[in-house]
Write a protein that holds these residues in place. Structure first.
Motif, PDB file in Angstrom:
ATOM      1  N   LYS A 436       0.825  -1.205   0.000  1.00 29.20           N
ATOM      2  CA  LYS A 436       0.000   0.000   0.000  1.00 29.20           C
ATOM      3  C   LYS A 436       0.861   1.257   0.000  1.00 29.20           C
ATOM      4  N   LYS A 437       1.984   1.201   0.711  1.00 29.11           N
ATOM      5  CA  LYS A 437       2.933   2.309   0.730  1.00 29.11           C
ATOM      6  C   LYS A 437       4.282   1.782   0.259  1.00 29.11           C
ATOM      7  N   PRO A 438       4.598   1.919  -1.046  1.00 25.11           N
ATOM      8  CA  PRO A 438       5.878   1.407  -1.549  1.00 25.11           C
ATOM      9  C   PRO A 438       7.047   1.930  -0.728  1.00 25.11           C
ATOM     10  N   GLY A 439       8.060   1.087  -0.555  1.00 22.24           N
ATOM     11  CA  GLY A 439       9.131   1.386   0.384  1.00 22.24           C
ATOM     12  C   GLY A 439      10.187   2.356  -0.077  1.00 22.24           C
ATOM     13  N   MET A 440      10.186   2.767  -1.361  1.00 23.69           N
ATOM     14  CA  MET A 440      11.277   3.607  -1.848  1.00 23.69           C
ATOM     15  C   MET A 440      11.355   4.945  -1.124  1.00 23.69           C
ATOM     16  N   GLY A 441      10.239   5.476  -0.657  1.00 28.00           N
ATOM     17  CA  GLY A 441      10.267   6.743   0.058  1.00 28.00           C
ATOM     18  C   GLY A 441      10.676   6.616   1.508  1.00 28.00           C
ATOM     19  N   TYR A 442      10.887   5.375   1.976  1.00 22.57           N
ATOM     20  CA  TYR A 442      11.145   5.150   3.402  1.00 22.57           C
ATOM     21  C   TYR A 442      12.463   4.439   3.683  1.00 22.57           C
ATOM     22  N   ILE A 443      13.019   3.718   2.714  1.00 21.32           N
ATOM     23  CA  ILE A 443      14.134   2.825   2.990  1.00 21.32           C
ATOM     24  C   ILE A 443      15.354   3.555   3.550  1.00 21.32           C
ATOM     25  N   ALA A 550      -1.595  16.638   5.227  1.00 23.79           N
ATOM     26  CA  ALA A 550      -1.590  15.318   4.587  1.00 23.79           C
ATOM     27  C   ALA A 550      -0.232  14.629   4.639  1.00 23.79           C
ATOM     28  N   ARG A 551       0.816  15.356   5.036  1.00 20.70           N
ATOM     29  CA  ARG A 551       2.153  14.757   5.084  1.00 20.70           C
ATOM     30  C   ARG A 551       2.170  13.591   6.075  1.00 20.70           C
ATOM     31  N   GLY A 552       2.594  12.435   5.586  1.00 20.67           N
ATOM     32  CA  GLY A 552       2.703  11.254   6.441  1.00 20.67           C
ATOM     33  C   GLY A 552       1.406  10.498   6.635  1.00 20.67           C
ATOM     34  N   LYS A 553       0.271  11.074   6.212  1.00 25.63           N
ATOM     35  CA  LYS A 553      -1.015  10.404   6.387  1.00 25.63           C
ATOM     36  C   LYS A 553      -1.404   9.584   5.168  1.00 25.63           C
ATOM     37  N   ILE A 554      -0.897   9.934   4.009  1.00 23.96           N
ATOM     38  CA  ILE A 554      -1.161   9.175   2.790  1.00 23.96           C
ATOM     39  C   ILE A 554       0.172   8.791   2.166  1.00 23.96           C
ATOM     40  N   ALA A 555       0.133   7.857   1.237  1.00 17.23           N
ATOM     41  CA  ALA A 555       1.366   7.422   0.573  1.00 17.23           C
ATOM     42  C   ALA A 555       2.017   8.610  -0.130  1.00 17.23           C
ATOM     43  N   PRO A 556       3.353   8.723  -0.088  1.00 14.90           N
ATOM     44  CA  PRO A 556       4.031   9.863  -0.715  1.00 14.90           C
ATOM     45  C   PRO A 556       3.682  10.052  -2.191  1.00 14.90           C
ATOM     46  N   ALA A 557       3.538   8.947  -2.952  1.00 12.77           N
ATOM     47  CA  ALA A 557       3.189   9.071  -4.369  1.00 12.77           C
ATOM     48  C   ALA A 557       1.802   9.697  -4.528  1.00 12.77           C
ATOM     49  N   ASP A 696       9.456  -5.259  33.035  1.00 12.30           N
ATOM     50  CA  ASP A 696       8.485  -5.031  31.967  1.00 12.30           C
ATOM     51  C   ASP A 696       8.423  -3.556  31.598  1.00 12.30           C
ATOM     52  N   ASP A 697       8.305  -2.690  32.619  1.00 12.27           N
ATOM     53  CA  ASP A 697       8.179  -1.265  32.348  1.00 12.27           C
ATOM     54  C   ASP A 697       9.406  -0.714  31.656  1.00 12.27           C
ATOM     55  N   ASP A 698      10.579  -1.265  31.985  1.00 16.10           N
ATOM     56  CA  ASP A 698      11.828  -0.747  31.442  1.00 16.10           C
ATOM     57  C   ASP A 698      11.966  -1.007  29.952  1.00 16.10           C
ATOM     58  N   VAL A 699      11.411  -2.104  29.452  1.00 16.82           N
ATOM     59  CA  VAL A 699      11.661  -2.477  28.051  1.00 16.82           C
ATOM     60  C   VAL A 699      10.403  -2.403  27.193  1.00 16.82           C
ATOM     61  N   GLU A 700       9.310  -1.912  27.761  1.00 15.14           N
ATOM     62  CA  GLU A 700       8.041  -1.935  27.024  1.00 15.14           C
ATOM     63  C   GLU A 700       8.134  -1.184  25.700  1.00 15.14           C
ATOM     64  N   ASP A 701       8.851  -0.054  25.698  1.00 17.12           N
ATOM     65  CA  ASP A 701       8.920   0.767  24.487  1.00 17.12           C
ATOM     66  C   ASP A 701       9.659   0.077  23.357  1.00 17.12           C
ATOM     67  N   TYR A 702      10.502  -0.891  23.683  1.00 15.16           N
ATOM     68  CA  TYR A 702      11.353  -1.492  22.660  1.00 15.16           C
ATOM     69  C   TYR A 702      10.710  -2.673  21.962  1.00 15.16           C
ATOM     70  N   ILE A 703       9.623  -3.206  22.487  1.00 17.30           N
ATOM     71  CA  ILE A 703       9.070  -4.418  21.890  1.00 17.30           C
ATOM     72  C   ILE A 703       7.686  -4.203  21.304  1.00 17.30           C
ATOM     73  N   GLU A 704       7.170  -2.974  21.349  1.00 13.29           N
ATOM     74  CA  GLU A 704       5.863  -2.722  20.754  1.00 13.29           C
ATOM     75  C   GLU A 704       6.005  -2.645  19.242  1.00 13.29           C
ATOM     76  N   ASP A 705       4.948  -3.014  18.522  1.00 13.64           N
ATOM     77  CA  ASP A 705       4.928  -2.915  17.063  1.00 13.64           C
ATOM     78  C   ASP A 705       4.594  -1.480  16.679  1.00 13.64           C
ATOM     79  N   VAL A 706       5.601  -0.676  16.392  1.00  9.28           N
ATOM     80  CA  VAL A 706       5.405   0.725  16.028  1.00  9.28           C
ATOM     81  C   VAL A 706       5.831   0.916  14.589  1.00  9.28           C
ATOM     82  N   ASP A 707       4.944   1.473  13.776  1.00 15.59           N
ATOM     83  CA  ASP A 707       5.283   1.767  12.389  1.00 15.59           C
ATOM     84  C   ASP A 707       6.011   3.095  12.305  1.00 15.59           C
ATOM     85  N   PHE A 708       6.848   3.240  11.277  1.00 13.01           N
ATOM     86  CA  PHE A 708       7.539   4.506  11.063  1.00 13.01           C
ATOM     87  C   PHE A 708       6.554   5.566  10.611  1.00 13.01           C
TER      88      PHE A 708
END
Length: 708
Positions: A436-443, A550-557, A696-708
């Motif tokens: 849905k969002k080609p990776g060339m704008g993000y790699i 709209a920046r970052g909310k829709i695909a760059p193309a 758990d509290d110390d490492v919670e931020d590192y293991i969540e599934d966060v998109d760029f």
């Protein structure tokens, strides 16, 4: 007095006669046998006699049941109403297309009047109809299940939308549907599907000529050690599968490999091809560079997803990580291979699973370690519960080992360390494989972000130095590629938040190299560079409030298609770059089908039919996947019950096909012994929970599934 035939007809349509389960009443009063479709006209009794004596397709158990009914019928008298006329029941047409008779029985009147009789009759009629329909459905779905079993069809086929569509259309047609023949399926019907796919591809071809495309080569080796290459074309509208070729002779020679790449470019049209993506093998690298010399207006780029997966594999081979994975596989495998323990685990985790299936082996490992860590508290509660202590598994040696492992602090520390160093890379991999969002704008930004995330996760840089060395070694062939740089430059999400981007000489150098290579006309190059001034100054539509939000909310193309109209030449170039993929490994392979395609034993006609079959199958898969609103590019739906996390045994390359000895085992036979567990079983439960809670509290931020 009614004749014998009349008598048979009268009783034939009684709703409580089970014979209607195997027969269908037609509009002309004929009765059709549901086994051989022969029409009889002697009532339900005659239809049952036909099925007992003449129908060769009627099962023996059904014949026995009908024979009992016929014997009862001979001694049964016709029930006659008070007016001397046999009561004719009402005929109802069910939505399944099968007619089922309903019987109106004469009831004694009571104080409530005639309406109560009607209500009782209606209720009984409904119950009988529901029972008949339920039994009819049971027979139908059992026949479908029998087809799956006899044909060897995978059960997850039932999840396909086209399967449900097929069942619905069959139901809408009703009875007497003539199924397609073998020759119809492999002949005109297959041709129709190929034509439908080609019409869909025509839409993609229009996009290729307008904004360009990527040729993607996905290579693999089958069980007979033949190398095959899947030839795909990707654009912003999705991926198209073209064909699979036997490349055993091509991969041994760089010049032959280059000739194969060149033939694919010629087939699609050089003017339409922006880049050719292959793996980063030595022959592919040399062939790609040779191709750029003969085709100066396109790029060869190594598959970024393949490079990241190699990084993950290298990290997985580190002694610390490998030991952690091995222990995690033992723990999960122990639970999943014992039904009672598995049910107990699901009770304590609220039916949350400990493993998830990913697109590659190490992605599966990361997802499973992440799920295991999230359920750490639930596992601790399970192993100290009375239910576990009183179970037979608590007395097993492996059960005791599994319990001790759950309370082993170094094990969980190593799980967190592994998630810290692999999590950012897995998130980058998910980003690159998102159609849905080609990776060339993000790699370009994604890898910098991943390295920074790994660095910030540790107090000392030396803790992750070995991981940094692995990343730099694998990413060396990708660093500062012009297409990656141009994609980063034209992504409004990054350009507009980085005031120093114009001062980055590597970025500007890559951008100009990209313009010079992809735009052969000097006049068009000058127009692009002139219009670039508006982009640098964020003038016109670029600075519009709508564009900013709209920046970052829709695909760059898509963003450029909406807000780049004042700079048409720059817009076309930016969309061409931002529509490109970075990965070539997107084809879900069916090994058996591809192996048959490239078999030398098959005649030319059968070979063409199988090519068409795979052509339809994979393009339909790509279309359905691209049409989905939500699509997780690294997570595979369903469960692979043969993966190492469920079998409980870590997979390694074998020295010989059927030997237990592994290459790693040979190399490390005399190395370090297994480190002893550091058990915490003597610590109070409350203290243990506090320790793990803080952790758990110390490492919670590192293991969540966060998109760029």
């Amino acid at each position: 007095m009614a004749s014998e035939r009349d008598s048979s007809s009268t009783t034939s349509i009684e709703s409580d006669d089970p014979g209607w389960m195997y027969n269908n009443l037609e509009d002309d009063d004929g009765i059709t046998c549901l086994f051989c479709y022969k029409v009889t006209r002697k009532g339900i009794h005659g239809a049952k006699l036909h099925q007992i004596k003449a129908c060769s397709l009627c099962p023996e158990d059904v014949k026995d049941k009908l024979n009992v009914l016929v014997k009862k019928h001979k001694s049964k008298k016709i029930v006659v109403a008070e007016d001397g006329v046999a009561k004719m029941p009402k005929i109802e047409k069910k939505r399944s297309g099968v007619y089922i008779g309903g019987q109106e029985k004469r009831l004694k009147s009571n104080a409530n009047g005639p309406h109560s009789n009607l209500e009782a009759t209606s209720l009984k009629q409904t119950n009988m109809n529901d029972a008949c329909e339920n039994e009819l459905r049971a027979r139908t779905v059992q026949a479908i299940a029998r087809f799956f079993c006899e044909a060897g069809v995978a059960f997850n086929v039932a999840r396909l939308d086209c399967f449900n569509e097929m069942i619905e259309l069959i139901g809408n047609y009703g009875p007497n549907l003539k199924p397609p023949s073998y020759h119809e399926l492999r002949g005109p019907l297959l041709k129709n599907e190929v034509d439908n796919v080609n019409k869909w591809i025509k839409v993609h071809e229009d996009e290729w000529s307008k904004y360009g495309c990527s040729i993607m080569l996905d290579g693999w080796t089958d069980r007979e050690q033949r190398t095959s290459i899947n030839f795909l074309v990707n654009s912003f509208t999705g991926t198209v599968f073209m064909e699979s070729v036997d490349a055993s002779s091509y991969t041994e020679s760089v010049s032959e490999m280059c000739r194969l790449l060149d033939s694919f470019v010629e087939r699609i049209g050089e003017a339409n091809v922006v880049q050719v993506i292959t793996d980063s093998g030595s022959n592919s690298v040399l062939a790609g560079k040779m191709l750029m010399e003969t085709r100066p207006n396109l790029f060869w780029t190594p598959c970024a997803a393949h490079c990241i997966d190699l990084m993950l594999e290298d990290i997985g081979n580190l002694a610390k990580v490998k030991k952690t994975i091995k222990r995690g596989i033992f723990l999960v495998g122990y639970i999943y291979n014992r039904c009672g323990v598995l049910n107990m685990m699901r009770e304590f985790t609220n039916n949350k699973e400990l493993t998830r299936n990913g697109i590659t082996r190490f992605v599966t490992t990361y997802l499973s370690l992440q799920s295991l860590y999230k359920q750490k508290g639930s596992l601790e509660r399970m192993f100290i519960s009375e239910k576990w202590r009183s179970s037979v598994w608590a007395k097993e040696a492996k059960g005791k080992t599994a319990k001790k492992l759950v309370y082993t602090l170094p094990f969980w520390n190593n799980v967190v360390w592994t998630l810290k160093v692999t999590g950012p890379l897995v998130r980058a991999l998910r980003l690159l494989k998102n159609e849905k969002k080609p990776g060339m704008g993000y790699i370009y930004k994604a890898m910098d972000t991943a390295k920074e995330a790994i660095r910030s996760a540790f107090d000392k840089e030396n803790d992750c130095k070995v991981v940094y060395d692995i990343i730099d070694k694998r990413w060396d062939c990708q660093r500062h590629l012009p297409l990656h740089v141009a994609g980063y430059y034209f992504n409004p999400e990054f350009y507009c938040t980085n005031p120093d981007i114009e001062k980055d000489s590597a970025v500007i150098k890559g951008l100009t190299a990209c313009v010079q290579k992809l735009v052969p006309s000097n006049a068009e190059q000058d127009l692009i560079m002139t219009e670039l001034i508006k982009w640098v100054n964020q003038a016109g539509h670029f600075g519009n409030d709508l564009a900013i939000r709209a920046r970052g909310k829709i695909a760059p193309a898509d963003w450029w298609k909406l807000y780049g109209k004042e700079t048409p030449n720059l817009q076309k170039f930016a969309v061409k770059v931002l529509s490109l993929a970075c990965s070539s490994s997107c084809c879900e392979r069916n090994w058996g089908s591809f192996e048959h395609i490239n078999s030398k034993k098959m005649n030319q006609l059968e070979h063409k039919k199988l090519q068409n079959l795979v052509f339809v199958k994979y393009n339909r898969t790509f279309k359905n996947r691209h049409d989905k609103d939500v699509y997780d590019s690294i997570y595979l739906k369903g469960t692979d019950y043969s993966n190492e996390w469920l079998t409980g045994k870590m997979e390694e390359n074998r020295v010989l096909e059927n030997e237990d000895l592994t290459r790693v085992g040979v190399a490390n036979a005399s190395l370090e012994d297994e480190e002893q567990f550091s058990y915490l079983s003597d610590i109070e439960d409350e203290t243990l929970v506090d320790w793990f809670g803080d952790f758990d509290d110390d490492v919670e931020d590192y293991i969540e599934d966060v998109d760029f």
